[in-house]
Structure formats: C-alpha cells, structure tokens
Motif scaffolding. Structure first.
Motif, short mmCIF file in Angstrom:
data_model
loop_
_atom_site.label_atom_id
_atom_site.label_comp_id
_atom_site.label_asym_id
_atom_site.label_seq_id
_atom_site.Cartn_x
_atom_site.Cartn_y
_atom_site.Cartn_z
N GLU A 77 0.81 -1.25 -0.10
CA GLU A 77 0.13 0.08 0.07
C GLU A 77 0.87 1.15 0.08
OE1 GLU A 77 -0.41 -2.63 1.97
OE2 GLU A 77 -2.44 -3.17 1.40
N MET A 78 2.03 1.12 0.91
CA MET A 78 2.73 2.50 0.71
C MET A 78 3.38 2.65 -0.38
SD MET A 78 2.31 4.34 3.57
CE MET A 78 3.59 5.39 3.00
N ARG A 79 3.88 1.79 -1.16
CA ARG A 79 4.71 1.54 -2.37
C ARG A 79 3.75 2.54 -3.20
NH1 ARG A 79 8.71 -1.50 -6.27
NH2 ARG A 79 8.82 0.12 -7.72
N TYR A 80 2.36 1.97 -3.41
CA TYR A 80 1.48 2.78 -4.23
C TYR A 80 1.14 4.08 -3.89
CZ TYR A 80 -3.09 3.82 -6.47
OH TYR A 80 -3.94 4.25 -7.24
N MET A 81 1.19 4.36 -2.91
CA MET A 81 0.95 5.84 -2.21
C MET A 81 1.82 6.54 -2.42
SD MET A 81 -2.45 5.54 -1.16
CE MET A 81 -2.45 7.24 -0.32
N ALA A 82 3.18 6.10 -2.20
CA ALA A 82 4.48 7.04 -2.46
C ALA A 82 4.81 7.30 -3.91
CB ALA A 82 5.53 6.32 -1.65
N ARG A 83 4.34 6.27 -4.61
CA ARG A 83 4.63 6.59 -6.08
C ARG A 83 3.65 7.62 -6.59
NH1 ARG A 83 5.18 0.64 -8.81
NH2 ARG A 83 5.22 1.99 -10.64
N SER A 84 2.67 7.78 -5.97
CA SER A 84 1.70 8.79 -6.67
C SER A 84 1.95 10.26 -6.16
CB SER A 84 0.45 8.41 -6.10
OG SER A 84 -0.12 8.51 -4.94
N ILE A 85 2.93 10.45 -5.35
CA ILE A 85 3.25 11.87 -5.01
C ILE A 85 4.42 12.26 -5.62
CG2 ILE A 85 1.80 11.73 -3.08
CD1 ILE A 85 4.27 11.27 -1.30
N SER A 86 4.67 13.70 -5.80
CA SER A 86 5.92 14.09 -6.16
C SER A 86 6.77 14.45 -5.02
CB SER A 86 5.51 15.51 -6.79
OG SER A 86 5.30 16.52 -5.88
N LEU A 87 8.26 14.52 -5.36
CA LEU A 87 9.13 14.94 -4.34
C LEU A 87 8.83 15.83 -3.37
CD1 LEU A 87 12.41 13.95 -6.40
CD2 LEU A 87 11.01 12.42 -4.63
N ALA A 88 8.13 17.07 -4.36
CA ALA A 88 7.82 18.31 -3.42
C ALA A 88 6.64 17.87 -2.46
CB ALA A 88 7.73 19.45 -4.31
N GLU A 89 5.79 17.11 -2.87
CA GLU A 89 4.78 16.80 -2.14
C GLU A 89 5.18 15.84 -1.05
OE1 GLU A 89 1.01 16.44 -5.15
OE2 GLU A 89 2.22 14.89 -5.01
N ALA A 90 6.19 14.92 -1.12
CA ALA A 90 6.78 14.16 -0.08
C ALA A 90 7.48 15.05 1.00
CB ALA A 90 7.85 13.22 -0.51
N GLN A 91 8.03 15.96 0.51
CA GLN A 91 8.63 16.90 1.38
C GLN A 91 7.65 17.88 2.10
OE1 GLN A 91 11.40 19.75 -0.59
NE2 GLN A 91 12.39 19.97 1.25
N ALA A 92 6.74 18.18 1.58
CA ALA A 92 5.87 19.01 2.32
C ALA A 92 4.94 17.97 3.30
CB ALA A 92 4.93 19.63 1.29
N LEU A 93 4.65 16.99 2.84
CA LEU A 93 4.16 15.89 3.89
C LEU A 93 4.85 15.63 5.20
CD1 LEU A 93 2.26 13.29 1.27
CD2 LEU A 93 1.11 14.98 2.98
N SER A 94 6.21 15.75 4.72
CA SER A 94 7.10 15.02 5.88
C SER A 94 7.11 16.32 6.89
CB SER A 94 8.59 14.89 5.14
OG SER A 94 8.37 13.77 4.55
#
Length: 102
Positions: A77-94
């Motif tokens: 599930e996390m692989r699916y979710m992480a692949r659907s977000i951009s690096l900028a989104e990953a940084q903002a979420l973090s």
C-alpha cells in the motif's frame, strides 16, 4: 499555541505546493487527505497496525517515503501511495507530520 500555528502553516505550505502542480486528468484528493485516511490528519493512526506520524523526524519521514517509492522498503500500500506523490509533495508531507505534536 505555537505548535498548532506551525502545523497550520505547514498544512498551508503543503496546500500551496499542491496548487502549483497542474491538475491531473481525474480529480484527486490532496496527498495529506490520502495519508490521513490511515495515519490521521493529526498524525495519530486510528489502527494499531499503522504507525503514528506526528512529531516524527522530518528527514526520517521523507527518506521512508523515498524508500517506499523505490521499493527499497517493501509495503504494497505504501509503495502505491508513495509512487503517486511528487518529491515536493513528499517533502511537504514530511514537514507537516513532523510539525505536529504527539
């Protein structure tokens, strides 16, 4: 009070980052809303088998998202979710989840 303000500002920053990207062909909820389904908008998971994200280290969260995205850390599930977000989104979420109080 400052913690809540910081969390609010992080959420606003995440929303602004998301607004900059062109809209996908199909409507998609924000990544924060998608994460909140399991991890809670407040970073406190509602299920015992899902980790809390509130107050986690920002760099740790970001690196874990990248590891899920690449498959280095396996989780379907996390692989699916992480692949659907951009690096900028990953940084903002973090940054958002790291700013939340425990």
């Amino acid at each position: 009070m400052i913690g809540r303000l910081s969390a609010g500002l992080s959420l606003v920053a995440a929303s602004l980052l998301l607004a900059v990207h062109p809209a996908p062909a199909e409507p998609r909820s924000s990544p924060a809303e998608e994460c909140a389904a399991c991890h809670g908008l407040d970073g406190i998971a509602r299920s015992a088998d899902v980790p809390h994200l509130a107050a986690q280290n920002e760099l740790y969260l970001y690196n874990q998202l990248l590891a899920f995205r690449s498959g280095k850390r396996p989780h379907k599930e996390m692989r699916y979710m992480a692949r659907s977000i951009s690096l900028a989104e990953a940084q903002a979420l973090s940054a958002y989840y790291a700013s939340l109080p425990r």
